[in-house]
Design a protein around this motif. Structure first.
Motif, mmCIF file in Angstrom:
data_model
loop_
_atom_site.group_PDB
_atom_site.id
_atom_site.type_symbol
_atom_site.label_atom_id
_atom_site.label_comp_id
_atom_site.label_asym_id
_atom_site.label_seq_id
_atom_site.Cartn_x
_atom_site.Cartn_y
_atom_site.Cartn_z
ATOM 1 N N TYR A 29 0.695 -1.229 0.047
ATOM 2 C CA TYR A 29 0.021 -0.072 0.134
ATOM 3 C C TYR A 29 0.957 1.346 0.035
ATOM 4 N N THR A 200 -6.167 4.669 0.736
ATOM 5 C CA THR A 200 -4.974 4.311 0.429
ATOM 6 C C THR A 200 -4.366 3.215 1.256
ATOM 7 N N LEU A 203 -5.689 -1.633 1.370
ATOM 8 C CA LEU A 203 -5.657 -1.972 0.160
ATOM 9 C C LEU A 203 -6.277 -3.381 -0.241
#
Length: 420
Positions: A29, A200, A203
């Protein structure tokens, strides 16, 4: 009576044999997009979103804990999907999700190319570097799992050190930093960016990978869960500290310089030269390059696992089928310059839009499948999710679906209109 003396090397070897999977998840990630989002959060909102950066690491930990329990007590997430939905639909889902992984790779190799081109003073354009990066990623990804895991541990620890070193001399106000870890009224104007920080970190490829790779570490029983959670705690603490350091550096250095938004993930490096000197720029951009390259390997392992699993084939890393799929799909990264030209997208556009594609289309699918799997009593037996974990999992699903609904129209305009 003799005593056993451990050298530092033996201690490190013992650690990497026991732990390390979480570092692969965190490396997955923590790419150039994460660096950009954390920097942008600091520039736009100061220290206001430090709570979201820390919360994202906690959410990532919990999501991976559920995936690990699925792998230990049940099966891998894609095998579960095939068993419940059948091969045709599971294969369709696997292929659909794999498009997102390829899109990620197109942006990540471009990011590495842009970063190295910047450090070389523009002597070499980003396009040929992106092509070479693709081949380098294939070479690394085909190495033995233990070798790659050790590389990820070293790289993530190095990234944490790099960004902390950049943040320490920033002159950040300790009281403001402390306040930023508590959501306040200022948070209401920064919810979109908070969602970006959370999105974000949670992931979707990791939901599949953790459920597969727990067996690679020898974690196959309920008694292994404490070790799994220690691994996740170490890995996500490193990832969380790194994100927090980037946000603090941006808030303390770039915001007072008048920056209200960033043109690219390299912009913080350029700005740091004015305050801290060239060393800070080299460290920052070098960290971005390492982060982007790190992400490619585990992200592209995902389709090499889930496509065969969806079709009913058993696959292990190192198998011919795995190697062919990984090398072939990752190799599409060589077309990154062509995609940039064809869609009229800059490197920054690709770094932001391709992860956005995954957040809009792939994350909701994966989050719903994970929620289903860890609540399926036939699969999990007595180890189904507790109410508390279901609350967190429901939050993840709600976040994923809400972000998709709110973002899809803007994404369509950006991807067809030549980016930002």
């Amino acid at each position: 009576m003799s005593t056993k003396n451990f050298t530092p090397f033996q201690d490190v070897t013992e650690f990497t044999q026991k732990y390390g999977l979480a570092f692969v998840m965190v490396a997955s990630y923590f790419g150039s997009g994460s660096v950009f989002i954390a920097s942008q959060a600091g520039v736009m909102h100061g220290y206001t979103l430090l709570w979201a950066a820390a919360g994202a690491a906690v959410l990532g930990f919990i999501a991976q804990d559920m995936s690990a329990r699925l792998g230990i007590h049940g099966t891998s997430l894609m095998v579960f999907t095939r068993e419940k939905l059948g091969r045709p639909l599971a294969t369709t889902i696997a292929l659909f999700l794999s498009i997102g992984c390829i899109a990620w790779t197109l942006g990540l190799v471009a990011a590495v190319g842009a970063g190295l081109s910047f450090l070389l003073g523009g002597a070499v354009a980003w396009q040929p570097i992106a092509v070479l990066t693709t081949f380098a990623a294939i070479g690394v990804g085909l190495l033995r799992y233990d070798t790659v895991e050790n590389m990820m541990i070293a790289m993530m620890l190095s990234l944490m050190v790099i960004f902390v070193i950049v943040a320490l001399p920033s002159g950040a106000d300790p009281s403001s930093v402390t306040t930023g870890f508590v959501p306040g009224t200022d948070t209401l104007g920064a919810l979109a960016m908070a969602a970006g920080l959370l999105g974000t970190t949670a992931l979707w490829p990791n939901f599949f990978l953790e459920s597969i790779l727990v067996h690679t570490k020898g974690w196959t029983d309920e008694s292994d869960l404490p070790e799994v959670r220690t691994d996740l705690a170490i890995g996500y603490t490193v990832g969380g500290i790194t994100t927090v350091a980037i946000l603090i550096a941006a808030a303390a250095l770039l915001r007072p310089m008048g920056y209200t938004e960033l043109e690219s993930f390299i912009t913080p490096g350029e700005a740091l030269v004015e305050v801290l000197g060239t060393w800070a720029m080299v460290l920052f951009v070098g960290g971005v390059i390492a982060a982007a390259f790190n992400s490619i390997i585990p992200i592209m392992w995902t389709p090499a696992y889930i496509i065969p699993q969806a079709a009913g084939c058993s696959v292990q890393k190192g198998d011919r089928l795995f190697n062919v799929l990984f090398a072939g799909l990752t190799g599409i990264g060589v077309f990154s310059p062509l995609v940039s030209w064809w869609l009229d997208l800059s490197v920054v556009d690709m770094v932001i839009l391709f992860p956005m594609y995954n957040g809009i289309f792939a994350l909701p699918v994966a989050a719903i499948l994970l929620f289903w799997a860890v609540n399926d009593r036939k699969t999990m037996g007595e180890y189904v999710n507790s109410r508390a974990l279901n609350g967190v999992n429901a939050l993840l699903v709600l976040l994923a679906v809400s972000l998709a609904i709110l973002s899809i129209q803007d994404f369509a305009k950006l991807i067809t209109g030549g980016g930002f």
